[in-house]
Write an enzyme that holds these catalytic residues in place. Structure first.
Site, mmCIF file in Angstrom:
data_model
loop_
_atom_site.group_PDB
_atom_site.id
_atom_site.type_symbol
_atom_site.label_atom_id
_atom_site.label_comp_id
_atom_site.label_asym_id
_atom_site.label_seq_id
_atom_site.Cartn_x
_atom_site.Cartn_y
_atom_site.Cartn_z
ATOM 1 N N HIS A 27 0.837 -1.206 0.000
ATOM 2 C CA HIS A 27 0.000 0.000 0.000
ATOM 3 C C HIS A 27 0.875 1.260 0.000
ATOM 4 O O HIS A 27 0.612 2.212 -0.719
ATOM 5 C CB HIS A 27 -0.892 0.056 1.247
ATOM 6 C CG HIS A 27 -1.911 -1.033 1.356
ATOM 7 N ND1 HIS A 27 -2.058 -1.806 2.466
ATOM 8 C CD2 HIS A 27 -2.848 -1.466 0.471
ATOM 9 C CE1 HIS A 27 -3.044 -2.670 2.296
ATOM 10 N NE2 HIS A 27 -3.544 -2.489 1.079
ATOM 11 N N ARG A 60 -2.025 -6.206 -8.318
ATOM 12 C CA ARG A 60 -0.923 -7.113 -7.993
ATOM 13 C C ARG A 60 -0.774 -8.192 -9.054
ATOM 14 O O ARG A 60 0.232 -8.321 -9.692
ATOM 15 C CB ARG A 60 -1.180 -7.799 -6.643
ATOM 16 C CG ARG A 60 -0.784 -6.964 -5.473
ATOM 17 C CD ARG A 60 -1.405 -7.457 -4.223
ATOM 18 N NE ARG A 60 -2.848 -7.318 -4.291
ATOM 19 C CZ ARG A 60 -3.661 -7.482 -3.271
ATOM 20 N NH1 ARG A 60 -3.180 -7.839 -2.120
ATOM 21 N NH2 ARG A 60 -4.960 -7.298 -3.416
ATOM 22 N N SER A 106 -2.942 -7.666 3.018
ATOM 23 C CA SER A 106 -3.247 -7.519 4.446
ATOM 24 C C SER A 106 -3.667 -8.860 5.036
ATOM 25 O O SER A 106 -3.366 -9.163 6.193
ATOM 26 C CB SER A 106 -4.377 -6.507 4.643
ATOM 27 O OG SER A 106 -4.009 -5.254 4.145
ATOM 28 N N LYS A 154 -18.042 -6.517 7.041
ATOM 29 C CA LYS A 154 -16.826 -7.242 7.439
ATOM 30 C C LYS A 154 -16.451 -6.876 8.865
ATOM 31 O O LYS A 154 -16.681 -5.762 9.299
ATOM 32 C CB LYS A 154 -15.653 -6.823 6.548
ATOM 33 C CG LYS A 154 -15.632 -7.452 5.185
ATOM 34 C CD LYS A 154 -14.240 -7.222 4.599
ATOM 35 C CE LYS A 154 -14.232 -7.304 3.080
ATOM 36 N NZ LYS A 154 -13.017 -6.725 2.509
HETATM 37 P P1 ADP Z 1 -9.744 -3.720 -0.575
HETATM 38 O O1 ADP Z 1 -10.478 -4.418 0.527
HETATM 39 O O2 ADP Z 1 -10.444 -2.542 -1.163
HETATM 40 O O3 ADP Z 1 -9.143 -4.632 -1.628
HETATM 41 P P2 ADP Z 1 -7.072 -3.444 0.415
HETATM 42 O O4 ADP Z 1 -6.647 -2.679 1.605
HETATM 43 O O5 ADP Z 1 -6.844 -4.916 0.442
HETATM 44 O O6 ADP Z 1 -8.564 -3.040 0.204
HETATM 45 O O7 ADP Z 1 -6.373 -2.851 -0.871
HETATM 46 C C1 ADP Z 1 -6.543 -1.536 -1.284
HETATM 47 C C2 ADP Z 1 -5.911 -1.359 -2.654
HETATM 48 O O8 ADP Z 1 -4.512 -1.580 -2.565
HETATM 49 C C3 ADP Z 1 -6.405 -2.311 -3.727
HETATM 50 O O9 ADP Z 1 -6.445 -1.617 -4.952
HETATM 51 C C4 ADP Z 1 -5.352 -3.386 -3.763
HETATM 52 O O10 ADP Z 1 -5.279 -4.015 -5.031
HETATM 53 C C5 ADP Z 1 -4.104 -2.567 -3.493
HETATM 54 N N1 ADP Z 1 -3.049 -3.364 -2.913
HETATM 55 C C6 ADP Z 1 -3.110 -4.184 -1.839
HETATM 56 N N2 ADP Z 1 -1.920 -4.791 -1.617
HETATM 57 C C7 ADP Z 1 -1.078 -4.339 -2.585
HETATM 58 C C8 ADP Z 1 0.291 -4.623 -2.927
HETATM 59 N N3 ADP Z 1 1.001 -5.499 -2.246
HETATM 60 N N4 ADP Z 1 0.802 -3.972 -4.001
HETATM 61 C C9 ADP Z 1 0.042 -3.103 -4.704
HETATM 62 N N5 ADP Z 1 -1.246 -2.827 -4.450
HETATM 63 C C10 ADP Z 1 -1.802 -3.427 -3.406
#
Ligand code: ADP
Length: 169
Positions: A19, A92, A130, A43
């Site tokens: 992130h 990703r 996450s 959630k």
């Molecule tokens: P959501 O529940 O909306 O997917 P996340 O917190 O998991 O929320 O992710 C938010 C955004 O960050 C999404 O667009 C996700 O694809 C991106 N993201 C999560 N992990 C990574 C990573 N390791 N590299 C790049 N982008 C990421």
């Protein structure tokens, strides 16, 4: 000239190096980047929205044009309210693509004035989510390669609290 604002929405439960990489790169593309923590009632997150906002503020404090807020409802509605032209999302792997494309297209129909920008992940963090961080931490594993030190401490503390609560029950 009008200010270019982008919203980066997500759960950030917790924020990872993946992130942060997207936040740094996106912040260089716009005048202001709003990192928006989604309050999703369906959630049960590990961290409350307030905790997630605080953690994000801590790890982004050195990036001048980043603001962290929480929101509920649709990302496009939040973007409009903030006067943002763009939504930022990270990609990703191919597995992210189908869902993200569908979301972006739906959002574009609901709000033609808000466009989605996709940033591809830094390959170093392509595997990182996450969910993985929570899973590793829940078994007592080392998450220091996945999240900044302050976040690792908070995650470990959270699981310690949960485990001592479970023991008491
Ligand atoms: P959501 O529940 O909306 O997917 P996340 O917190 O998991 O929320 O992710 C938010 C955004 O960050 C999404 O667009 C996700 O694809 C991106 N993201 C999560 N992990 C990574 C990573 N390791 N590299 C790049 N982008 C990421």
């Amino acid at each position: 000239m009008t200010k270019r604002i982008a919203v980066y929405p997500g759960s950030f439960d917790p924020v990872t190096f993946g992130h942060l990489d997207i936040i740094k790169r996106a912040s260089e593309m716009v005048d202001e980047l709003i990192v928006a923590v989604l309050v999703n009632k369906a959630k049960t997150p590990l961290f409350s929205a307030d905790e997630r906002v605080k953690m994000l503020r801590t790890v982004t404090k050195d990036i001048g044009n980043v603001r962290v807020e929480s929101f509920s409802g649709l990302s496009v509605d939040f973007a409009r309210k903030e006067g943002a032209e763009f939504l930022v999302r990270g990609l990703r792997a191919i597995t992210d693509f189908e869902y993200e494309l569908q979301m972006a297209q739906t959002n574009r129909i609901m709000a033609p004035d808000v466009d989605t920008i996709f940033l591809t992940t830094n390959l170093k963090f392509a595997y990182l989510s996450s969910t993985t961080v929570r899973e590793v931490a829940s078994y007592g594993g080392d998450i220091s390669r996945f999240v900044p030190p302050e976040i690792a401490k908070a995650v470990e503390e959270k699981y310690r609290q949960q485990q001592s609560r479970q023991k008491q029950e």
